[in-house]
Scaffold this motif. Structure first.
Motif, PDB file in Angstrom:
ATOM      1  N   GLU A   1      34.268  45.859  36.074  1.00 10.82           N
ATOM      2  CA  GLU A   1      33.681  44.825  36.687  1.00 10.82           C
ATOM      3  C   GLU A   1      33.912  43.515  36.289  1.00 10.82           C
ATOM      4  OE1 GLU A   1      32.101  44.918  39.707  1.00 10.82           O
ATOM      5  OE2 GLU A   1      32.005  47.033  40.226  1.00 10.82           O
ATOM      6  N   SER A   2      33.975  43.334  35.085  1.00 12.27           N
ATOM      7  CA  SER A   2      34.147  41.967  34.474  1.00 12.27           C
ATOM      8  C   SER A   2      35.518  41.356  34.425  1.00 12.27           C
ATOM      9  CB  SER A   2      34.056  42.158  32.905  1.00 12.27           C
ATOM     10  OG  SER A   2      35.218  42.945  32.281  1.00 12.27           O
ATOM     11  N   TRP A   3      36.394  42.166  35.126  1.00  9.40           N
ATOM     12  CA  TRP A   3      37.642  41.570  35.760  1.00  9.40           C
ATOM     13  C   TRP A   3      37.579  40.707  37.038  1.00  9.40           C
ATOM     14  CZ3 TRP A   3      41.021  46.879  35.114  1.00  9.40           C
ATOM     15  CH2 TRP A   3      40.956  47.117  33.838  1.00  9.40           C
ATOM     16  N   VAL A   4      36.700  41.114  37.791  1.00 13.50           N
ATOM     17  CA  VAL A   4      36.427  40.472  39.069  1.00 13.50           C
ATOM     18  C   VAL A   4      36.348  38.808  38.794  1.00 13.50           C
ATOM     19  CG1 VAL A   4      35.069  39.918  40.997  1.00 13.50           C
ATOM     20  CG2 VAL A   4      35.537  42.397  40.157  1.00 13.50           C
ATOM     21  N   GLY A   5      37.107  38.005  39.151  1.00 16.69           N
ATOM     22  CA  GLY A   5      37.132  36.543  39.180  1.00 16.69           C
ATOM     23  C   GLY A   5      38.170  36.163  37.831  1.00 16.69           C
ATOM     24  N   CYS A   6      38.531  37.033  37.229  1.00 15.29           N
ATOM     25  CA  CYS A   6      39.665  36.590  36.297  1.00 15.29           C
ATOM     26  C   CYS A   6      41.074  36.333  37.210  1.00 15.29           C
ATOM     27  CB  CYS A   6      40.093  38.008  35.492  1.00 15.29           C
ATOM     28  SG  CYS A   6      38.632  38.379  34.496  1.00 15.29           S
TER      29      CYS A   6
ATOM     30  N   CYS B   1      40.460  35.657  31.810  1.00 16.10           N
ATOM     31  CA  CYS B   1      39.196  35.581  32.191  1.00 16.10           C
ATOM     32  C   CYS B   1      38.413  34.529  31.745  1.00 16.10           C
ATOM     33  CB  CYS B   1      38.330  36.713  31.912  1.00 16.10           C
ATOM     34  SG  CYS B   1      39.272  38.390  32.295  1.00 16.10           S
ATOM     35  N   PRO B   2      37.395  33.881  32.529  1.00 19.63           N
ATOM     36  CA  PRO B   2      36.682  32.723  32.091  1.00 19.63           C
ATOM     37  C   PRO B   2      35.717  32.867  30.889  1.00 19.63           C
ATOM     38  CG  PRO B   2      36.422  33.278  34.561  1.00 19.63           C
ATOM     39  CD  PRO B   2      37.107  34.161  33.968  1.00 19.63           C
ATOM     40  N   LYS B   3      35.508  32.114  29.957  1.00 16.70           N
ATOM     41  CA  LYS B   3      34.695  32.380  28.757  1.00 16.70           C
ATOM     42  C   LYS B   3      33.506  32.768  29.507  1.00 16.70           C
ATOM     43  CE  LYS B   3      36.190  30.313  24.442  1.00 16.70           C
ATOM     44  NZ  LYS B   3      37.400  30.874  24.626  1.00 16.70           N
TER      45      LYS B   3
ATOM     46  N   LYS C   1      32.450  28.872  34.389  1.00 16.02           N
ATOM     47  CA  LYS C   1      33.149  29.057  35.855  1.00 16.02           C
ATOM     48  C   LYS C   1      34.650  29.030  35.713  1.00 16.02           C
ATOM     49  CE  LYS C   1      29.508  27.340  38.939  1.00 16.02           C
ATOM     50  NZ  LYS C   1      29.075  26.290  39.443  1.00 16.02           N
ATOM     51  N   PRO C   2      35.182  29.847  36.532  1.00 15.46           N
ATOM     52  CA  PRO C   2      36.712  29.780  36.618  1.00 15.46           C
ATOM     53  C   PRO C   2      37.482  28.317  36.569  1.00 15.46           C
ATOM     54  CG  PRO C   2      36.071  31.425  37.972  1.00 15.46           C
ATOM     55  CD  PRO C   2      34.869  30.590  37.872  1.00 15.46           C
ATOM     56  N   SER C   3      36.655  27.447  37.489  1.00 17.25           N
ATOM     57  CA  SER C   3      37.389  26.147  37.736  1.00 17.25           C
ATOM     58  C   SER C   3      37.233  25.241  36.342  1.00 17.25           C
ATOM     59  CB  SER C   3      36.547  25.642  38.951  1.00 17.25           C
ATOM     60  OG  SER C   3      35.282  25.584  38.830  1.00 17.25           O
ATOM     61  N   GLU C   4      36.357  25.902  35.414  1.00 20.80           N
ATOM     62  CA  GLU C   4      36.335  24.985  34.202  1.00 20.80           C
ATOM     63  C   GLU C   4      37.226  25.013  33.208  1.00 20.80           C
ATOM     64  OE1 GLU C   4      32.217  25.369  32.418  1.00 20.80           O
ATOM     65  OE2 GLU C   4      31.380  25.424  34.539  1.00 20.80           O
TER      66      GLU C   4
ATOM     67  N   PHE D   1      39.163  29.909  28.942  1.00 19.92           N
ATOM     68  CA  PHE D   1      39.479  31.178  29.209  1.00 19.92           C
ATOM     69  C   PHE D   1      39.578  31.905  27.782  1.00 19.92           C
ATOM     70  CE2 PHE D   1      41.686  28.923  32.418  1.00 19.92           C
ATOM     71  CZ  PHE D   1      41.275  29.433  33.524  1.00 19.92           C
ATOM     72  N   ASP D   2      39.034  33.333  27.843  1.00 22.41           N
ATOM     73  CA  ASP D   2      39.168  33.969  26.723  1.00 22.41           C
ATOM     74  C   ASP D   2      40.804  34.384  26.537  1.00 22.41           C
ATOM     75  OD1 ASP D   2      36.468  34.256  26.060  1.00 22.41           O
ATOM     76  OD2 ASP D   2      36.403  36.025  27.617  1.00 22.41           O
ATOM     77  N   GLU D   3      41.289  34.986  25.566  1.00 24.58           N
ATOM     78  CA  GLU D   3      42.453  35.350  25.034  1.00 24.58           C
ATOM     79  C   GLU D   3      43.102  36.295  26.301  1.00 24.58           C
ATOM     80  OE1 GLU D   3      45.059  35.281  22.612  1.00 24.58           O
ATOM     81  OE2 GLU D   3      43.901  33.444  22.679  1.00 24.58           O
ATOM     82  N   PRO D   4      44.071  35.955  26.949  1.00 21.17           N
ATOM     83  CA  PRO D   4      44.747  36.721  27.915  1.00 21.17           C
ATOM     84  C   PRO D   4      45.112  38.207  27.483  1.00 21.17           C
ATOM     85  CG  PRO D   4      46.190  35.310  27.302  1.00 21.17           C
ATOM     86  CD  PRO D   4      45.379  34.655  26.646  1.00 21.17           C
ATOM     87  N   PHE D   5      45.013  39.236  28.321  1.00 22.58           N
ATOM     88  CA  PHE D   5      45.328  40.545  28.046  1.00 22.58           C
ATOM     89  C   PHE D   5      46.046  41.252  29.096  1.00 22.58           C
ATOM     90  CE2 PHE D   5      42.247  42.550  30.793  1.00 22.58           C
ATOM     91  CZ  PHE D   5      41.167  41.221  30.897  1.00 22.58           C
ATOM     92  N   THR D   6      46.879  42.260  28.871  1.00 22.11           N
ATOM     93  CA  THR D   6      47.280  42.899  29.764  1.00 22.11           C
ATOM     94  C   THR D   6      47.080  44.452  29.950  1.00 22.11           C
ATOM     95  OG1 THR D   6      49.491  41.759  29.376  1.00 22.11           O
ATOM     96  CG2 THR D   6      49.794  43.735  30.594  1.00 22.11           C
ATOM     97  N   VAL D   7      46.693  44.958  31.121  1.00 24.18           N
ATOM     98  CA  VAL D   7      46.285  46.075  31.392  1.00 24.18           C
ATOM     99  C   VAL D   7      47.230  46.953  32.594  1.00 24.18           C
ATOM    100  CG1 VAL D   7      43.910  46.071  31.167  1.00 24.18           C
ATOM    101  CG2 VAL D   7      44.662  45.496  33.295  1.00 24.18           C
TER     102      VAL D   7
END
Ligand SMILES: *[C@@H]1O[C@H](CO)[C@@H](O)[C@H](O)[C@H]1NC(C)=O
Ligand SMILES: *[C@@H]1O[C@H](CO)[C@@H](O)[C@H](O)[C@H]1NC(C)=O
Ligand SMILES: CC(=O)N[C@H]1CO[C@H](CO)[C@@H](O)[C@@H]1O
Length: 661
Positions: free
Chosen positions: A188-193, A263-265, A269-272, A275-281
């Motif tokens: 669920e935490s991926w939503v908004g990334c 993903c936003p820290k 908010k995403p617009s701020e 971001f956390d470190e990017p990752f690949t799934v």
């Protein structure tokens, strides 16, 4: 539909990781070996029967189990050839379409394509069937379609569903929602990334590329783009749902995709832009398994075999199996029905045809008429009309000054419902000319239909001609590189609506053209496209495009071909007219499958006099540019009322004036 089969984008390490994950998945999902037949080792369909989901490879093994059969192939191609050659109105122009800025109409020589398919050696029946579907898809006319139901029974999901937003002035690809019901690893935490890369390529480039090359929805790439993306709540109205980026009815081209996300820290908010470190799934395609089979034999019997399978010589059978045709025509050939799948995605509710929504302050003088479908059952027609009248009355009493007509994701339907709406606002409307491609076979159909009632082939009219003369006295026009014969211009009569229903022909509404705005994501097709075009061209109602690719002018309507037919329905008509044995009549498909095509071409309402008959005047081959544009953002993509309120704000502040092209 999409059968390009390349995993060439992966390097070696990735491939071996994929392989490991696949093994893992199959050992998990194939574990319950309590089910069914003793042949489950060699029978890949038995191996997954009774499961709710299967992996890509398991589903593929079952679908590819049925061998290519030359007899089935040549009977299938014979029918497709007859329909496209004799009846498909754009067959010749498709070979050499006019070049029009803003449309991507690639030349497709259908007959040549069918020859190539006929001479190829296919590894399985599925590969052959998909090749036919893909060929017709390339014409980018949604009305032209081949659907092999045998290979549309599984539903394939990407557990990550994407939408496109404008965030902080930039276009971004965003995780709209995850489907952890079918793949528990989806978080669920991926939503908004933000998804920055897909399969190692820039995500927006990958999606635009997919929209251009793998989606037959429209000649406008913005519309294809909207079609393949999924916002969760703006999923109203019609959706063919078969060829989205993350939702297929056909086997996907590869077993999984890799997504690079940021993903936003936490707490931002995403617009701020923190971001956390990017990752690949790596996310696999998950197949939802249909329920009515135990093994390959029963899969074939229930989903593929048609009662026309042994239909070698038509005189040996004499009559068509109407029950079989009806089953296909009414879309009952699926256990996982498109409705059920769509409703599940839309939260289980089935929308009405039309809704009237008065907006809240500060846009309290704006109302939205959300027209989701024109496919109105005959028993619902009066209710549709009454709802429309009472909705307008309520708008009037609330002091609504401006109306947004939301026609997004409206796949069309009854042309007379569209006529009714135009007439309600504008009293009457100039007719739009259309004609039907001539063939000696269709002449026999139309002549017979003037004697035998019960089919639509007797409903066309041209006031200057009697009987079937409107069809037999032909005009010859240039289409692509050929000269093609067409009927006299015809209109479809809405007499039946007018005689059977209570319609207030003298109605006066307070709204003028400048008080109305068409809102469309481009996926306003068929009857919807014709209604929208007439409102825009004949009545000067401005149109706002929604979504699509930024900086690219967008069409507000797609596949305005005119009128379409499906083989299942056409064969029932032939039976009614006792013409099923005509030597030029198409045979039913040997496997359970249906096809659709456009048989009537509609011209722009302005195509009169010398312009009549010109291919550049065809609605299907001309541009219908929107006057202004709106994109989804973080606030409105999941909140349709917010979206309408944003639209209303642009409209009432005069920022969507009609552009004279
Ligand atoms: C099938 O079930 C048996 C016993 O129930 C088990 O020993 C065997 O490993 C299972 N086979 C597979 C392929 O899972
Ligand atoms: C191909 O299909 C036809 C018609 O269903 C059938 O009669 C024939 O036996 C099949 N041929 C092969 C080689 O399976
Ligand atoms: C390989 C496999 O899963 N075999 C199973 C097939 O189904 C029977 C029961 O119907 C099992 O006994 C087998 O183990």
């Amino acid at each position: 539909m999409k059968l390009t089969n390349s995993q060439s984008g992966y390097d070696k390490t990735v491939t071996s990781i994929l392989f490991a994950i696949t093994l893992l998945c199959s050992s998990v999902t194939a574990a319950p070996n309590t089910s069914s037949s003793s042949s489950n080792k060699t029978d890949p369909c038995a191996a997954i029967a009774g499961q709710s989901t299967a992996t890509f490879h398991e589903a593929k093994a079952c679908l590819d189990h049925f061998p290519y059969n030359e007899t089935i192939a040549s009977q299938t191609l014979d029918t497709v050839r007859k329909v496209t050659k004799e009846l498909y109105v754009f067959n010749e122009i498709a070979t050499s379409p006019p070049k029009i800025e803003g449309l991507s109409a690639v030349p497709v020589d259908i007959s040549h394509g069918l020859d190539i398919i006929q001479h190829d050696k296919w590894h399985s029946d599925r590969e052959f069937q998909e090749a036919v579907a893909l060929l017709l898809d390339k014409v980018h006319d949604t009305h032209l379609v081949y659907s092999p139901f045998c290979y549309r029974q599984f539903i394939f999901w990407q557990p990550i569903q994407l939408n496109a937003l404008v965030r902080d002035q930039k276009s971004v690809v965003n995780v709209a929602y995850v489907k952890n019901d079918i793949w528990p690893e989806a978080k669920e935490s991926w939503v908004g990334c933000e998804v920055t890369e897909i399969d190692g390529k820039n995500s927006m480039d990958m999606i635009v590329n997919y929209a251009v090359n793998n989606n037959g929805e429209s000649k406008d790439v913005n519309t294809c783009f909207n079609n393949i993306m999924n916002t969760k709540t703006y999923f109203h109205g019609w959706d063919d749902g078969a060829d989205d980026l993350g939702y297929h009815r056909f086997l996907p081209a590869q077993e999984m995709h890799s997504y690079t996300m940021r993903c936003p820290k936490k707490g931002t908010k995403p617009s701020e832009d923190e971001f956390d470190e990017p990752f690949t799934v790596k996310v696999p395609w998950v197949a939802q398994v249909p329920i009515n089979f135990n093994d390959a034999t029963t899969y074939w019997e229930n989903y593929c075999q048609s009662s026309h399978t042994n239909y070698a010589k038509r005189d040996a059978v004499g009559h068509l199996d109407v029950e079989e045709l009806r089953l296909m025509h009414e879309g009952q050939a699926f256990d996982l029905s498109p409705e059920a799948a769509r409703n599940a995605a839309a939260g289980g509710k089935r929308g009405p045809y039309v809704e009237f929504i008065a907006l809240d302050k500060p846009q309290a003088d704006v109302g939205v008429i959300d027209i989701q479908s024109f496919s109105i059952e005959s028993s619902d027609r009066q209710e549709f009309i009454d709802t429309f009248y009472s909705g307008l009355k309520e708008f009037e009493s609330k002091g609504i000054k401006k109306i947004v007509l939301d026609l997004s994701s409206n796949g069309g339907g009854d042309a007379c419902a569209g006529e009714f709406i135009i007439n309600t606002f504008f009293g009457s409307t100039p007719d739009y000319p259309s004609d039907i491609k001539y063939s000696p076979f269709l002449e026999r159909v139309i002549k017979k239909a003037t004697e035998v009632p019960g089919t639509k082939w007797g409903d066309y009219k041209n006031e200057k001609y009697s009987g079937a003369e409107w069809f037999t006295k032909t005009n010859t026009y240039t289409r692509g590189k050929e000269q093609v014969k067409f009927s006299q211009p015809v209109s479809l009569s809405c007499d039946r609506w007018e005689s059977e229903l209570t319609i207030d022909k003298k109605i006066k509404t307070p709204w003028k053209a400048e008080d109305l705005l068409i809102l469309s994501d481009g996926r306003c097709g068929s009857t919807c496209a014709i209604v929208a075009s007439r409102l825009r061209i004949s009545h000067q109602v401005a149109a706002m495009g929604l979504g699509g690719i930024r900086g690219n002018r967008m069409q507000f309507a797609s596949f305005p071909g005119g009128e379409s037919e499906r083989l299942s329905g056409f064969l029932m008509d032939l039976q009614q007219l006792d013409l099923q044995d005509d030597p030029d009549a198409p045979s039913p498909f040997p496997e359970r499958a249906d096809m659709g095509w456009t048989f009537r071409e509609a011209y722009r309402p302005t195509a009169t006099g010398k312009e009549m008959g010109k291919e550049t005047e065809l609605l299907e081959y001309s541009v219908n540019n929107a006057d202004c544009r709106m994109h989804f953002d973080d606030e409105n993509s999941n909140d349709v009322k917010k979206l309408w309120s944003d639209v209303a704000q642009v409209f009432t502040s005069g920022q969507c004036p009609l552009i004279k092209d």
